[in-house]
Design an enzyme around this catalytic site. Structure first.
Site, PDB file in Angstrom:
ATOM      1  N   ASN A 181       0.876  -1.181   0.000  1.00 29.54           N
ATOM      2  CA  ASN A 181       0.000   0.000   0.000  1.00 29.54           C
ATOM      3  C   ASN A 181       0.910   1.227   0.000  1.00 29.54           C
ATOM      4  O   ASN A 181       1.471   1.576   1.033  1.00 29.54           O
ATOM      5  CB  ASN A 181      -0.891  -0.030   1.254  1.00 29.54           C
ATOM      6  CG  ASN A 181      -1.682   1.252   1.434  1.00 29.54           C
ATOM      7  OD1 ASN A 181      -1.798   2.061   0.512  1.00 29.54           O
ATOM      8  ND2 ASN A 181      -2.223   1.446   2.632  1.00 29.54           N
ATOM      9  N   TRP A 182       1.055   1.839  -1.169  1.00 31.05           N
ATOM     10  CA  TRP A 182       2.014   2.951  -1.296  1.00 31.05           C
ATOM     11  C   TRP A 182       1.485   4.242  -0.680  1.00 31.05           C
ATOM     12  O   TRP A 182       2.198   5.227  -0.605  1.00 31.05           O
ATOM     13  CB  TRP A 182       2.368   3.171  -2.770  1.00 31.05           C
ATOM     14  CG  TRP A 182       3.121   2.027  -3.386  1.00 31.05           C
ATOM     15  CD1 TRP A 182       3.607   0.913  -2.741  1.00 31.05           C
ATOM     16  CD2 TRP A 182       3.481   1.875  -4.764  1.00 31.05           C
ATOM     17  NE1 TRP A 182       4.249   0.093  -3.644  1.00 31.05           N
ATOM     18  CE2 TRP A 182       4.187   0.649  -4.886  1.00 31.05           C
ATOM     19  CE3 TRP A 182       3.274   2.652  -5.915  1.00 31.05           C
ATOM     20  CZ2 TRP A 182       4.693   0.191  -6.104  1.00 31.05           C
ATOM     21  CZ3 TRP A 182       3.769   2.195  -7.130  1.00 31.05           C
ATOM     22  CH2 TRP A 182       4.478   0.979  -7.222  1.00 31.05           C
ATOM     23  N   LYS A 183       0.233   4.246  -0.305  1.00 33.86           N
ATOM     24  CA  LYS A 183      -0.403   5.453   0.262  1.00 33.86           C
ATOM     25  C   LYS A 183      -0.168   6.644  -0.672  1.00 33.86           C
ATOM     26  O   LYS A 183      -0.037   6.461  -1.877  1.00 33.86           O
ATOM     27  CB  LYS A 183       0.097   5.707   1.682  1.00 33.86           C
ATOM     28  CG  LYS A 183       0.025   4.454   2.556  1.00 33.86           C
ATOM     29  CD  LYS A 183       0.140   4.745   4.017  1.00 33.86           C
ATOM     30  CE  LYS A 183       0.234   3.445   4.784  1.00 33.86           C
ATOM     31  NZ  LYS A 183       0.054   3.593   6.203  1.00 33.86           N
ATOM     32  N   HIS A 202      -9.516   0.844   4.942  1.00 35.88           N
ATOM     33  CA  HIS A 202      -8.209   1.057   5.591  1.00 35.88           C
ATOM     34  C   HIS A 202      -8.411   1.989   6.789  1.00 35.88           C
ATOM     35  O   HIS A 202      -9.240   2.903   6.752  1.00 35.88           O
ATOM     36  CB  HIS A 202      -7.213   1.672   4.605  1.00 35.88           C
ATOM     37  CG  HIS A 202      -5.819   1.688   5.145  1.00 35.88           C
ATOM     38  ND1 HIS A 202      -5.383   2.677   5.991  1.00 35.88           N
ATOM     39  CD2 HIS A 202      -4.785   0.832   4.991  1.00 35.88           C
ATOM     40  CE1 HIS A 202      -4.122   2.421   6.330  1.00 35.88           C
ATOM     41  NE2 HIS A 202      -3.743   1.312   5.731  1.00 35.88           N
ATOM     42  N   GLU A 216      -6.858   4.419   7.832  1.00 38.26           N
ATOM     43  CA  GLU A 216      -6.720   5.863   7.555  1.00 38.26           C
ATOM     44  C   GLU A 216      -8.009   6.415   6.927  1.00 38.26           C
ATOM     45  O   GLU A 216      -8.374   7.568   7.170  1.00 38.26           O
ATOM     46  CB  GLU A 216      -5.484   6.105   6.666  1.00 38.26           C
ATOM     47  CG  GLU A 216      -4.200   5.932   7.475  1.00 38.26           C
ATOM     48  CD  GLU A 216      -2.982   5.466   6.690  1.00 38.26           C
ATOM     49  OE1 GLU A 216      -2.963   5.592   5.462  1.00 38.26           O
ATOM     50  OE2 GLU A 216      -2.038   4.956   7.340  1.00 38.26           O
ATOM     51  N   GLU A 272      -5.342  -5.336  10.612  1.00 38.58           N
ATOM     52  CA  GLU A 272      -4.360  -4.280  10.813  1.00 38.58           C
ATOM     53  C   GLU A 272      -4.651  -3.562  12.128  1.00 38.58           C
ATOM     54  O   GLU A 272      -5.487  -2.643  12.159  1.00 38.58           O
ATOM     55  CB  GLU A 272      -4.428  -3.271   9.665  1.00 38.58           C
ATOM     56  CG  GLU A 272      -4.138  -3.869   8.312  1.00 38.58           C
ATOM     57  CD  GLU A 272      -3.586  -2.818   7.358  1.00 38.58           C
ATOM     58  OE1 GLU A 272      -2.445  -2.974   6.936  1.00 38.58           O
ATOM     59  OE2 GLU A 272      -4.280  -1.827   7.079  1.00 38.58           O
ATOM     60  N   GLY A 321       2.205   2.183  10.657  1.00 34.47           N
ATOM     61  CA  GLY A 321       3.092   3.333  10.473  1.00 34.47           C
ATOM     62  C   GLY A 321       3.777   3.781  11.758  1.00 34.47           C
ATOM     63  O   GLY A 321       4.351   4.862  11.816  1.00 34.47           O
ATOM     64  N   SER A 358       3.377  -2.270  10.316  1.00 34.87           N
ATOM     65  CA  SER A 358       4.835  -2.254  10.477  1.00 34.87           C
ATOM     66  C   SER A 358       5.485  -3.608  10.196  1.00 34.87           C
ATOM     67  O   SER A 358       6.486  -3.954  10.814  1.00 34.87           O
ATOM     68  CB  SER A 358       5.215  -1.725  11.869  1.00 34.87           C
ATOM     69  OG  SER A 358       4.717  -0.399  12.040  1.00 34.87           O
ATOM     70  N   GLY A 395       4.947   1.266   4.734  1.00 36.77           N
ATOM     71  CA  GLY A 395       6.279   1.855   4.581  1.00 36.77           C
ATOM     72  C   GLY A 395       7.284   0.969   3.858  1.00 36.77           C
ATOM     73  O   GLY A 395       7.991   1.429   2.944  1.00 36.77           O
TER      74      GLY A 395
END
Ligand code: PEP
Length: 251
Positions: A9-11, A95, A97, A167, A173, A212, A234
């Site tokens: 997931n490159w965000k 997600h 976020e 998650e 993160g 992470s 990340g």
């Protein structure tokens, strides 16, 4: 036997140049990944670039989010049919976020899940508890509620054709990873809950861990019986790290 899946997931990261380097790096080392299905989820605008670069490669691609609507006056949204049209296989929904920063609740996430499926995408349904919810001892209740929203809208069979990503929000993160045992406990709970509806669905669905995960901790997490892969933030931005997670899933 469930094929491991490692999804990046490159965000909201990248540029034409950096994404060229990232995809070139992944392609250069992909032969070392013998077992896992590898997937990248770029920001929407870079999906066509990534699609062109991945042509003929074993790496699939998907989107980080999707609209719950098919088409029409929904400014700024991207329809699931559009993602399918440009070759996306997966769409992440729910997600943390999206849930925490944009107020997307369980019902809305379930509608996105349904819309993605209807367009032929494989939804990657994210579930997971906040730190305070873990501390309160309600992790399973939270995850059950998030799953129930989808099951009651779409039925249990729909989850058999999807991917679930557990998650824990406190691990995303933050550099704080759930221990393999902590993660396995929730993965087993999820599979057990699904088995209460349909054993075949529970046996089939891939449940990824996200939070992470990196080149150093992936092997241990992936060795747990109910952890079928990873959703990687990340570490998916560095080809060597992303590939090392894929290699850690080799049979
Ligand atoms: C994520 O965003 O889904 C994620 C797991 O991020 P990170 O790996 O950076 O914790």
């Amino acid at each position: 036997m469930r094929q491991p899946l490692v999804a990046g997931n490159w965000k909201m990261n990248g540029s034409t140049d950096s994404i060229t380097a990232l995809v070139d790096g992944i392609k250069a080392g992909i032969d070392a990944v013998t077992t896992a299905e590898m997937v990248v989820c770029p920001p929407y605008v870079y999906i066509p670039q990534v699609a062109a670069m991945l042509q003929g490669s074993a790496v699939s691609y998907g989107a980080q989010d999707v609209s719950d609507q098919e088409s029409g006056a929904f400014t700024g949204e991207v329809a699931p049919g559009m993602l399918a049209d440009i070759g996306c296989k997966y769409a992440i929904v729910g997600h943390s976020e999206r849930r925490s920063l944009y107020g997307e609740n369980d019902a809305f996430t379930a509608r996105k899940f349904a819309a993605a499926r209807k367009a032929g995408l494989v939804p990657v349904l994210c579930v997971g508890e906040l730190l305070e919810e873990r501390e309160e001892g309600i992790t399973e209740q939270v995850v059950a509620r998030q799953l129930d929203a989808v099951i009651s809208l779409e039925g249990i069979a729909a989850l058999g054709a999807a991917v679930i990503a557990y998650e824990p929000v406190w691990a995303i993160g933050t550099g704080k990873t759930a221990s393999p045992e902590q993660a396995q406990e929730v993965h087993a709970f999820i599979r057990g809950k699904l088995a209460g509806f349909d054993r075949a669905v529970a046996d089939k669905v891939r449940i990824l861990y996200g939070g992470s995960m990196n080149a150093g901790n992936a092997a241990q997490l992936l060795s747990m019986p109910d952890i079928d892969g990873g959703l990687i933030g990340g570490a998916s931005l560095k080809p060597a790290d992303f590939l090392a997670i894929g290699v850690a899933a080799n049979a």
